[in-house]
Design a protein around this motif. Sequence first.
Motif, PDB file in Angstrom:
ATOM      1  N   LEU A  77      16.219   4.699   4.308  1.00 18.39           N
ATOM      2  CA  LEU A  77      16.094   4.820   2.854  1.00 18.39           C
ATOM      3  C   LEU A  77      15.316   3.409   1.647  1.00 18.39           C
ATOM      4  CD1 LEU A  77      18.324   7.845   1.802  1.00 18.39           C
ATOM      5  CD2 LEU A  77      15.837   7.758   3.253  1.00 18.39           C
ATOM      6  N   LEU A  78      16.536   2.809   1.572  1.00 20.60           N
ATOM      7  CA  LEU A  78      16.666   1.934   1.181  1.00 20.60           C
ATOM      8  C   LEU A  78      14.966   0.696   1.427  1.00 20.60           C
ATOM      9  CD1 LEU A  78      17.493  -0.413  -1.779  1.00 20.60           C
ATOM     10  CD2 LEU A  78      18.829  -1.203  -0.003  1.00 20.60           C
ATOM     11  N   ILE A  79      15.366   0.372   2.813  1.00 21.61           N
ATOM     12  CA  ILE A  79      13.416   0.248   3.200  1.00 21.61           C
ATOM     13  C   ILE A  79      12.124   0.700   2.714  1.00 21.61           C
ATOM     14  CG2 ILE A  79      12.889  -0.854   5.970  1.00 21.61           C
ATOM     15  CD1 ILE A  79      15.703  -1.045   6.764  1.00 21.61           C
ATOM     16  N   ARG A  80      13.030   1.827   3.285  1.00 24.51           N
ATOM     17  CA  ARG A  80      11.231   3.084   2.630  1.00 24.51           C
ATOM     18  C   ARG A  80      10.705   2.726   0.884  1.00 24.51           C
ATOM     19  NH1 ARG A  80      11.664   8.873   4.985  1.00 24.51           N
ATOM     20  NH2 ARG A  80       9.031   8.634   4.687  1.00 24.51           N
ATOM     21  N   LEU A  81      11.894   2.870   0.244  1.00 24.62           N
ATOM     22  CA  LEU A  81      11.465   2.772  -0.744  1.00 24.62           C
ATOM     23  C   LEU A  81      11.033   1.215  -1.744  1.00 24.62           C
ATOM     24  CD1 LEU A  81      12.013   3.959  -3.425  1.00 24.62           C
ATOM     25  CD2 LEU A  81      14.262   2.948  -4.085  1.00 24.62           C
ATOM     26  N   CYS A  82      12.003   0.061  -0.600  1.00 27.41           N
ATOM     27  CA  CYS A  82      11.347  -1.088  -1.326  1.00 27.41           C
ATOM     28  C   CYS A  82      10.026  -0.861  -0.681  1.00 27.41           C
ATOM     29  CB  CYS A  82      11.596  -1.451  -0.262  1.00 27.41           C
ATOM     30  SG  CYS A  82      13.726  -2.558  -0.620  1.00 27.41           S
ATOM     31  N   LEU A  83       9.337  -0.865   0.657  1.00 28.02           N
ATOM     32  CA  LEU A  83       8.017  -0.856   1.053  1.00 28.02           C
ATOM     33  C   LEU A  83       6.993   0.577   0.066  1.00 28.02           C
ATOM     34  CD1 LEU A  83       8.819   0.093   5.440  1.00 28.02           C
ATOM     35  CD2 LEU A  83       8.260  -1.868   4.021  1.00 28.02           C
ATOM     36  N   ALA A  84       7.622   1.464  -0.283  1.00 28.64           N
ATOM     37  CA  ALA A  84       6.422   2.185  -1.067  1.00 28.64           C
ATOM     38  C   ALA A  84       6.795   1.685  -2.619  1.00 28.64           C
ATOM     39  CB  ALA A  84       7.605   4.044  -1.722  1.00 28.64           C
ATOM     40  N   VAL A  85       7.735   0.898  -2.934  1.00 31.09           N
ATOM     41  CA  VAL A  85       7.243  -0.448  -4.154  1.00 31.09           C
ATOM     42  C   VAL A  85       6.118  -1.421  -3.566  1.00 31.09           C
ATOM     43  CG1 VAL A  85       8.206  -1.329  -6.120  1.00 31.09           C
ATOM     44  CG2 VAL A  85       9.540   0.861  -5.032  1.00 31.09           C
ATOM     45  N   MET A  86       6.608  -1.706  -3.089  1.00 32.00           N
ATOM     46  CA  MET A  86       5.622  -2.836  -2.403  1.00 32.00           C
ATOM     47  C   MET A  86       4.524  -1.705  -2.681  1.00 32.00           C
ATOM     48  SD  MET A  86       8.127  -5.046  -0.113  1.00 32.00           S
ATOM     49  CE  MET A  86       6.672  -5.476   0.712  1.00 32.00           C
ATOM     50  N   SER A  87       4.180  -0.654  -1.855  1.00 30.80           N
ATOM     51  CA  SER A  87       2.759  -0.035  -2.180  1.00 30.80           C
ATOM     52  C   SER A  87       2.433   0.187  -3.178  1.00 30.80           C
ATOM     53  CB  SER A  87       3.016   1.447  -0.902  1.00 30.80           C
ATOM     54  OG  SER A  87       1.927   2.161  -0.840  1.00 30.80           O
ATOM     55  N   CYS A  88       2.856   0.344  -3.782  1.00 28.40           N
ATOM     56  CA  CYS A  88       2.718   0.639  -5.214  1.00 28.40           C
ATOM     57  C   CYS A  88       2.027  -0.063  -5.562  1.00 28.40           C
ATOM     58  CB  CYS A  88       3.580   1.581  -5.906  1.00 28.40           C
ATOM     59  SG  CYS A  88       3.671   3.376  -5.292  1.00 28.40           S
ATOM     60  N   GLU A  89       2.586  -1.543  -5.988  1.00 29.82           N
ATOM     61  CA  GLU A  89       2.424  -2.797  -6.937  1.00 29.82           C
ATOM     62  C   GLU A  89       1.214  -2.841  -5.911  1.00 29.82           C
ATOM     63  OE1 GLU A  89       2.089  -7.108  -7.777  1.00 29.82           O
ATOM     64  OE2 GLU A  89       2.540  -6.061  -5.763  1.00 29.82           O
ATOM     65  N   LYS A  90       0.619  -3.103  -4.984  1.00 26.70           N
ATOM     66  CA  LYS A  90      -0.310  -3.537  -4.108  1.00 26.70           C
ATOM     67  C   LYS A  90      -0.937  -2.601  -4.181  1.00 26.70           C
ATOM     68  CE  LYS A  90      -2.237  -4.596   0.954  1.00 26.70           C
ATOM     69  NZ  LYS A  90      -2.171  -4.703   1.938  1.00 26.70           N
ATOM     70  N   GLN A  91      -1.010  -1.278  -4.587  1.00 29.26           N
ATOM     71  CA  GLN A  91      -2.433  -0.543  -5.093  1.00 29.26           C
ATOM     72  C   GLN A  91      -2.905  -0.811  -6.515  1.00 29.26           C
ATOM     73  OE1 GLN A  91      -2.141   3.764  -3.687  1.00 29.26           O
ATOM     74  NE2 GLN A  91      -0.039   3.238  -2.949  1.00 29.26           N
ATOM     75  N   ILE A  92      -2.066  -0.984  -7.717  1.00 29.96           N
ATOM     76  CA  ILE A  92      -2.097  -1.633  -8.359  1.00 29.96           C
ATOM     77  C   ILE A  92      -3.180  -3.115  -8.771  1.00 29.96           C
ATOM     78  CG2 ILE A  92      -1.527  -2.404 -10.849  1.00 29.96           C
ATOM     79  CD1 ILE A  92       1.436  -0.191 -10.097  1.00 29.96           C
ATOM     80  N   ARG A  93      -2.418  -3.695  -8.232  1.00 29.83           N
ATOM     81  CA  ARG A  93      -3.298  -4.622  -8.136  1.00 29.83           C
ATOM     82  C   ARG A  93      -4.208  -4.687  -7.231  1.00 29.83           C
ATOM     83  NH1 ARG A  93      -1.954  -8.362  -4.194  1.00 29.83           N
ATOM     84  NH2 ARG A  93      -0.446  -7.397  -3.831  1.00 29.83           N
ATOM     85  N   TYR A  94      -4.606  -4.149  -7.144  1.00 25.81           N
ATOM     86  CA  TYR A  94      -6.415  -3.348  -5.914  1.00 25.81           C
ATOM     87  C   TYR A  94      -6.951  -2.512  -7.350  1.00 25.81           C
ATOM     88  CZ  TYR A  94     -10.004  -1.748  -3.868  1.00 25.81           C
ATOM     89  OH  TYR A  94     -11.374  -1.218  -2.734  1.00 25.81           O
ATOM     90  N   ILE A  95      -6.487  -2.132  -8.111  1.00 33.02           N
ATOM     91  CA  ILE A  95      -7.222  -1.110  -8.999  1.00 33.02           C
ATOM     92  C   ILE A  95      -7.124  -1.756  -9.958  1.00 33.02           C
ATOM     93  CG2 ILE A  95      -6.848   0.946 -10.737  1.00 33.02           C
ATOM     94  CD1 ILE A  95      -4.720   2.484  -8.916  1.00 33.02           C
ATOM     95  N   ARG A  96      -6.092  -2.956 -10.286  1.00 34.67           N
ATOM     96  CA  ARG A  96      -7.336  -3.779 -11.164  1.00 34.67           C
ATOM     97  C   ARG A  96      -8.519  -4.534 -11.353  1.00 34.67           C
ATOM     98  NH1 ARG A  96      -2.133  -6.703 -13.741  1.00 34.67           N
ATOM     99  NH2 ARG A  96      -3.769  -7.627 -15.614  1.00 34.67           N
ATOM    100  N   ARG A  97      -8.070  -5.487  -9.613  1.00 38.69           N
ATOM    101  CA  ARG A  97      -9.365  -5.665  -9.773  1.00 38.69           C
ATOM    102  C   ARG A  97     -10.704  -5.479  -9.613  1.00 38.69           C
ATOM    103  NH1 ARG A  97      -6.798  -7.691  -5.298  1.00 38.69           N
ATOM    104  NH2 ARG A  97      -7.888  -6.549  -3.542  1.00 38.69           N
ATOM    105  N   GLU A  98     -10.807  -3.857  -8.778  1.00 42.65           N
ATOM    106  CA  GLU A  98     -12.018  -3.690  -8.381  1.00 42.65           C
ATOM    107  C   GLU A  98     -12.086  -2.468  -9.507  1.00 42.65           C
ATOM    108  OE1 GLU A  98     -13.626  -4.696  -5.457  1.00 42.65           O
ATOM    109  OE2 GLU A  98     -12.076  -5.771  -4.985  1.00 42.65           O
ATOM    110  N   GLN A  99     -11.180  -2.119 -11.000  1.00 48.14           N
ATOM    111  CA  GLN A  99     -11.757  -1.524 -12.216  1.00 48.14           C
ATOM    112  C   GLN A  99     -11.541   0.131 -10.896  1.00 48.14           C
ATOM    113  OE1 GLN A  99     -11.524  -1.848 -15.035  1.00 48.14           O
ATOM    114  NE2 GLN A  99     -10.556  -4.171 -14.324  1.00 48.14           N
ATOM    115  N   THR A 100     -10.982   0.791 -10.074  1.00 47.19           N
ATOM    116  CA  THR A 100     -11.417   1.844  -9.230  1.00 47.19           C
ATOM    117  C   THR A 100     -10.616   2.832  -9.675  1.00 47.19           C
ATOM    118  OG1 THR A 100     -11.778   2.593  -7.163  1.00 47.19           O
ATOM    119  CG2 THR A 100      -9.869   1.204  -7.699  1.00 47.19           C
ATOM    120  N   SER A 101     -11.360   4.115  -9.367  1.00 46.91           N
ATOM    121  CA  SER A 101     -10.779   5.110 -10.153  1.00 46.91           C
ATOM    122  C   SER A 101      -9.507   5.947  -9.436  1.00 46.91           C
ATOM    123  CB  SER A 101     -11.728   5.931 -10.528  1.00 46.91           C
ATOM    124  OG  SER A 101     -12.310   7.000  -9.420  1.00 46.91           O
ATOM    125  N   MET A 102      -9.470   5.482  -8.070  1.00 50.51           N
ATOM    126  CA  MET A 102      -8.799   5.777  -7.253  1.00 50.51           C
ATOM    127  C   MET A 102      -7.224   5.766  -8.063  1.00 50.51           C
ATOM    128  SD  MET A 102      -7.604   2.834  -4.441  1.00 50.51           S
ATOM    129  CE  MET A 102      -6.473   3.905  -4.486  1.00 50.51           C
TER     130      MET A 102
END
Length: 307
Positions: free
Chosen positions: A18-43
Amino acid sequence: MTVYCVIITIVALILLVLLIRLCLAVMSCEKQIRYIRREQTSMKLSRSFAFRPMDRIIDHFEQLRRESREMKRDQQRNQQQTKEMLAGISHDIRTPLTSISGYIEMLEHADAGEQQRYLHIITARLRDMEELLDTFFVYARLQASEEEIECRRQPIYPLLCESVLSYYAQLQEKGIAPQMICVDEQVQGVVEEASLRRIFQNLIVNVIRYGADPFTIQLYPQDDRLLCIFSNACIESFDVNAIFQRFYKGDAARNTKGSGLGMAIVKELCEQMDIEVQAEKREEQLTITLRIPMSAHSRTTSSMEAL
């Protein structure tokens, strides 16, 4: 003892997964946020792991994004409205100035009779400019003011009569004979006197410029509101849904001397005094209805319903 060790090991493994999955989810969110800021997308952020605190964080993030987009749209809309307002002010002031400048040049080569006529026209154009500047000043003051209008109970019919009488000569020149119908001349409403007088004057001026006979004004109570109904024949085509917008003029009135702010001021003042205002057009008849509070209670009730 061995059983307990096995159970503890299994629980530890589950928690680790569960901890690993949570860490992976947080990392995924952080990656998506960086992508949203860079591309100025509405995803939207995807949810790869069902964890309630994480879901709440994502919900808050999406809410902040929606509010940010709304603020940006409001800012762009305000900037566009400001540009349109400045363009409208520039055009409406430039028109009489150009006319005045032309007549001043003609004065140099005119005889005494023509000079008097030109001076009369120049004086009229200066009055038009004064009226335009006064209208712009009133609208700007209303937009900038953060103070609430102080209203009190007072008779409405005398204010209405004063407003009609002040424009009676102009109404006669246009061949308009106002008919006033009042059930009770002493009936009172909760208003601010100067603001209500300005509303009445702007509505009458609107009839003088763009309306025709028959022109009637009705005043009567209905429930906890006092209805004041202006009704007149229309002499031009216009969008009744845009009548209270800034700088809106009907098709036939675009080249006339009005600022296009008179009805916007009516709307603004009505909102500040909790007066409900509505415009309707049926066939060739324009009807503008004011629903004026008759007591402080009706003002409070209306405000609570708006919330």
